[in-house]
Structure formats: structure tokens, C-alpha cells
Design a protein around this motif. Structure first.
Motif, PDB file in Angstrom:
ATOM      1  N   MET A   1       0.847  -1.202   0.000  1.00 15.12           N
ATOM      2  CA  MET A   1       0.000   0.000   0.000  1.00 15.12           C
ATOM      3  C   MET A   1       0.880   1.249   0.000  1.00 15.12           C
ATOM      4  SD  MET A   1      -2.820   1.221   2.794  1.00 15.12           S
ATOM      5  CE  MET A   1      -3.596   2.812   2.667  1.00 15.12           C
ATOM      6  N   ASN A   2       0.538   2.217  -0.826  1.00 17.39           N
ATOM      7  CA  ASN A   2       1.275   3.459  -0.861  1.00 17.39           C
ATOM      8  C   ASN A   2       0.846   4.346   0.304  1.00 17.39           C
ATOM      9  OD1 ASN A   2       1.802   6.377  -1.747  1.00 17.39           O
ATOM     10  ND2 ASN A   2       2.928   5.144  -3.249  1.00 17.39           N
ATOM     11  N   ALA A   3       1.842   4.891   1.032  1.00 19.05           N
ATOM     12  CA  ALA A   3       1.553   5.677   2.238  1.00 19.05           C
ATOM     13  C   ALA A   3       1.298   7.138   1.925  1.00 19.05           C
ATOM     14  CB  ALA A   3       2.718   5.547   3.214  1.00 19.05           C
ATOM     15  N   ALA A   4       1.360   7.539   0.652  1.00 22.75           N
ATOM     16  CA  ALA A   4       1.247   8.955   0.303  1.00 22.75           C
ATOM     17  C   ALA A   4      -0.039   9.605   0.808  1.00 22.75           C
ATOM     18  CB  ALA A   4       1.384   9.128  -1.204  1.00 22.75           C
ATOM     19  N   PRO A   5      -1.234   9.004   0.623  1.00 21.89           N
ATOM     20  CA  PRO A   5      -2.450   9.677   1.100  1.00 21.89           C
ATOM     21  C   PRO A   5      -2.431   9.951   2.601  1.00 21.89           C
ATOM     22  CG  PRO A   5      -3.010   7.909  -0.419  1.00 21.89           C
ATOM     23  CD  PRO A   5      -1.554   7.764  -0.117  1.00 21.89           C
ATOM     24  N   VAL A   6      -1.966   8.976   3.385  1.00 21.88           N
ATOM     25  CA  VAL A   6      -1.907   9.170   4.838  1.00 21.88           C
ATOM     26  C   VAL A   6      -0.896  10.254   5.190  1.00 21.88           C
ATOM     27  CG1 VAL A   6      -1.423   8.057   7.049  1.00 21.88           C
ATOM     28  CG2 VAL A   6      -2.592   6.783   5.234  1.00 21.88           C
ATOM     29  N   LEU A   7       0.258  10.235   4.530  1.00 21.95           N
ATOM     30  CA  LEU A   7       1.289  11.229   4.807  1.00 21.95           C
ATOM     31  C   LEU A   7       0.818  12.634   4.435  1.00 21.95           C
ATOM     32  CD1 LEU A   7       4.460   9.302   3.595  1.00 21.95           C
ATOM     33  CD2 LEU A   7       4.046  10.142   5.919  1.00 21.95           C
ATOM     34  N   ILE A   8       0.123  12.741   3.307  1.00 17.02           N
ATOM     35  CA  ILE A   8      -0.376  14.049   2.891  1.00 17.02           C
ATOM     36  C   ILE A   8      -1.390  14.581   3.904  1.00 17.02           C
ATOM     37  CG2 ILE A   8      -1.743  15.255   1.142  1.00 17.02           C
ATOM     38  CD1 ILE A   8      -0.447  13.402  -0.941  1.00 17.02           C
ATOM     39  N   GLY A   9      -2.289  13.725   4.348  1.00 16.45           N
ATOM     40  CA  GLY A   9      -3.273  14.142   5.340  1.00 16.45           C
ATOM     41  C   GLY A   9      -2.620  14.533   6.652  1.00 16.45           C
ATOM     42  N   TYR A  10      -1.641  13.737   7.080  1.00 11.44           N
ATOM     43  CA  TYR A  10      -0.942  14.041   8.335  1.00 11.44           C
ATOM     44  C   TYR A  10      -0.183  15.361   8.220  1.00 11.44           C
ATOM     45  CZ  TYR A  10       2.580  13.873  11.981  1.00 11.44           C
ATOM     46  OH  TYR A  10       3.395  14.197  13.040  1.00 11.44           O
ATOM     47  N   THR A  11       0.524  15.563   7.114  1.00 12.51           N
ATOM     48  CA  THR A  11       1.305  16.784   6.925  1.00 12.51           C
ATOM     49  C   THR A  11       0.404  18.009   6.894  1.00 12.51           C
ATOM     50  OG1 THR A  11       2.951  15.519   5.686  1.00 12.51           O
ATOM     51  CG2 THR A  11       3.024  17.901   5.461  1.00 12.51           C
ATOM     52  N   ALA A  12      -0.743  17.890   6.237  1.00 10.80           N
ATOM     53  CA  ALA A  12      -1.690  19.004   6.199  1.00 10.80           C
ATOM     54  C   ALA A  12      -2.213  19.317   7.599  1.00 10.80           C
ATOM     55  CB  ALA A  12      -2.848  18.669   5.264  1.00 10.80           C
ATOM     56  N   ALA A  13      -2.474  18.281   8.399  1.00 11.53           N
ATOM     57  CA  ALA A  13      -2.951  18.504   9.764  1.00 11.53           C
ATOM     58  C   ALA A  13      -1.900  19.233  10.595  1.00 11.53           C
ATOM     59  CB  ALA A  13      -3.321  17.172  10.410  1.00 11.53           C
ATOM     60  N   VAL A  14      -0.639  18.839  10.453  1.00  7.55           N
ATOM     61  CA  VAL A  14       0.435  19.487  11.201  1.00  7.55           C
ATOM     62  C   VAL A  14       0.593  20.943  10.769  1.00  7.55           C
ATOM     63  CG1 VAL A  14       2.935  19.504  11.581  1.00  7.55           C
ATOM     64  CG2 VAL A  14       1.679  17.348  11.675  1.00  7.55           C
ATOM     65  N   GLY A  15       0.486  21.192   9.487  1.00  6.38           N
ATOM     66  CA  GLY A  15       0.718  22.535   8.977  1.00  6.38           C
ATOM     67  C   GLY A  15      -0.427  23.502   9.188  1.00  6.38           C
ATOM     68  N   PHE A  16      -1.695  22.989   9.200  1.00  7.28           N
ATOM     69  CA  PHE A  16      -2.844  23.873   9.233  1.00  7.28           C
ATOM     70  C   PHE A  16      -3.715  23.722  10.482  1.00  7.28           C
ATOM     71  CE2 PHE A  16      -1.675  23.507   4.798  1.00  7.28           C
ATOM     72  CZ  PHE A  16      -1.790  24.807   4.333  1.00  7.28           C
TER      73      PHE A  16
END
Length: 303
Positions: A1-16
Motif C-alpha cells: 500500500m502506498n503511504a502517500a495519502p496518509v502522509l499528505i493528510g498528516y502533513t496538512a494537519a500538522v501545517g494547518f
């Protein structure tokens, strides 16, 4: 499974999402050193999460075909072949995270060197117009407003105006010098350079803006707490009020400044130390927020 969707969501949560939560929390002003570490941890976590998101988007996977290259190809952007070139994907997977790391490191070096150059020039000017006081272990500068600041770095120096020497009591002078010494021994200029670098790379990001503003305030609170170890709240508050109008030169850290009202309210208001359980849980969360994107991208094997 590619982790990109989870990482993108996590990064957005940290940033915003994380910055407003930090700003609404009541504990940071009670534990400024811990809060400073949390802001830096969020910045590091965002950078890691963004780099790993780019890596996982670019890497070919079974579920996302050819990652970012395949996405561009499917959108009609011809990458030069009928099918995405895996070598192009490899280059993107390495190049984008590397570009993020280089931008952050370069920005940190730029801000550090610029501040160091400004401090060096100011020291040279002080040698011409100031006088060294062995009693105060500081340079006394002719200035008709009570002021004090420090020039941190390899050749640190505390500077105080002659108006402050004339008008402040010995206790008040001691509190000022203790405050400035805390900036020097704590190497607070490096923490400021780090958040300045993060802000210059991610200028429109809420995390970058708030991390820079809050770190500057929290470092002043840390220095205030150092002065309060040996001086009363009333003495420090009086000094801060007297020096509220003073301005520090570029690259320096001052006892006064635009944050005085917030710091005065903190010093003169009811003081309550954070509970050890809160301190421990926040410290653990700061470590976890840095490690989490790494665990998502490279989950440990089970069995």
C-alpha cells in the motif's frame, strides 16, 4: 500500500490544524521551554512529512501505478514515453525531498550568517562608542532611554544603556543582566534562526508564521524565568516596563520589545507550574510527532 495519502493528510494537519490548537492551549506560557520544543517538533515533522509524501508519490507502486510520474502521464502531460520511465520516477523520488532539505538547510545558513554579520558590525561600532564595565560584565552604551540587549554567538556581549545604569537599582540591573545571559547560554539565536529558515521556505503556511512569532515570545519568557530565579516578580516587571520602548539592533535579543504586555501579564498574574503528567505527556507527543511520518512511511514489520 502506498503511504502517500496518509502522509499528505498528516502533513496538512500538522501545517494547518496544529497551530490553532497550540495557540488556544493554556499550558505553553506556563512551560515556555517545552512549548518551544513542540513548535520546533511540528516544523521538523511537517518537513519530514512533506519530503516523504513527495517520495511516496514519485515511487512506482502497485496501487498507484507509477506514482507522481503516472499521475502526470494520466493527466495528459507527456513525460517522453508511452509509459512513465521508472528512472524518471527514481529521480523525482530523490530530487524533491532533497530539494526540500537543501532549501531548509540553505535558509538556515543564510539567516545565521546574516545575523552573525549584523552582530559583528554592531560589535565593531560598540568598540568605538561604548565602554566596557567590568562590574556589570557588559558594554555600556550612551543612550538616553533605558535599554539592554545581548549579542549572542561565538563572541557574546551584553549591552546596556547608560540611562539604564543611572535609573535602575542594583536589583533591577541584576535582573536585566540575568535575562540577557539566559539568551546567551541558551543559544536562543539558533532557535530563532531555525524558525526564520522554516518561515522563509514555507512563508504562506500557518505553522511557519505562528512558529516564528511564538518562538520569539517563548524565548523571552524562558529568559524571564531565568531572571526570576534570583529576583522578585516586581523587580523584573518594573524593569520590563522601563525598557518597553527600547528597540534592539538586528541580530540582538532584548529584554524589552513589543511582547512586554504579554510577558508582564504572565509575570504579575497567578503562576501555576505545569503538572508533571502534563509535562511528560506533551514531551512524549513532541517526540511522537517527529517519528510518526517515519513510522507511516516505513512501518515496522509485524511477525
Amino acid at each position: 500500500m502506498n503511504a502517500a495519502p496518509v502522509l499528505i493528510g498528516y502533513t496538512a494537519a500538522v501545517g494547518f490544524v496544529a497551530p490553532p490548537l497550540m495557540l488556544r492551549a493554556g499550558w505553553p506560557h506556563r512551560a515556555p521551554a517545552l512549548a518551544t520544543a513542540v513548535w520546533h517538533a511540528l516544523a521538523v515533522s511537517f518537513s519530514i512529512g512533506l519530503a516523504l509524501s513527495a517520495y511516496n508519490l514519485a515511487m512506482p507502486t502497485e496501487h498507484l501505478h507509477a506514482g507522481l510520474v503516472g499521475l502526470l502521464h494520466s493527466c495528459g502531460l507527456d513525460m517522453g514515453a508511452d509509459r512513465p520511465d521508472p528512472h524518471t520516477a527514481d529521480r523525482l523520488a530523490v530530487g524533491v525531498p532533497a530539494a526540500i532539505a537543501i532549501a531548509l538547510a540553505g535558509a538556515f545558513a543564510f539567516h545565521s550568517m546574516r545575523a552573525r554579520r549584523a552582530r559583528t558590525e554592531h560589535r565593531e561600532a560598540l568598540d568605538l562608542v561604548g565602554r566596557r564595565s567590568s562590574r556589570l560584565s557588559a558594554t555600556v552604551l550612551p543612550y538616553d532611554i533605558p535599554a539592554a540587549y545581548c549579542l549572542p554567538g561565538r563572541h557574546p556581549r551584553i549591552v546596556i544603556s547608560d540611562a539604564a545604569v543611572r535609573e535602575l537599582t542594583s536589583d533591577q540591573l541584576g535582573a536585566v543582566l540575568e535575562h540577557e545571559q539566559a539568551h546567551i547560554t541558551g543559544r536562543h539565536h539558533l532557535a530563532l534562526a531555525a524558525v526564520e529558515a522554516f518561515h522563509s521556505v514555507f512563508r504562506r503556511l500557518p505553522l511557519a508564521r505562528h512558529a516564528r512569532e511564538q518562538t520569539a515570545l517563548l524565548l523571552e519568557m524562558i529568559a524571564d524565568d531565568r531572571a526570576l530565579r534570583s529576583h522578585s516578580h516586581e523587580v523584573l516587571a518594573t524593569v520590563m516596563y522601563e525598557m518597553a520602548a527600547a528597540r534592539a539592533p538586528k541580530g540582538a535579543l532584548a529584554a524589552g520589545g513589543h511582547t512586554v504586555v504579554i510577558r508582564l501579564t504572565r509575570i504579575l498574574g497567578p503562576r501555576k507550574a505545569p503538572h508533571p503528567a502534563l509535562w511528560g505527556s506533551v514531551a512524549a507527543a513532541a517526540v511522537a510527532v517527529v517519528l510518526l511520518p517515519l513510522l507511516v512511511a516505513c512501518p515496522p514489520g509485524l511477525g
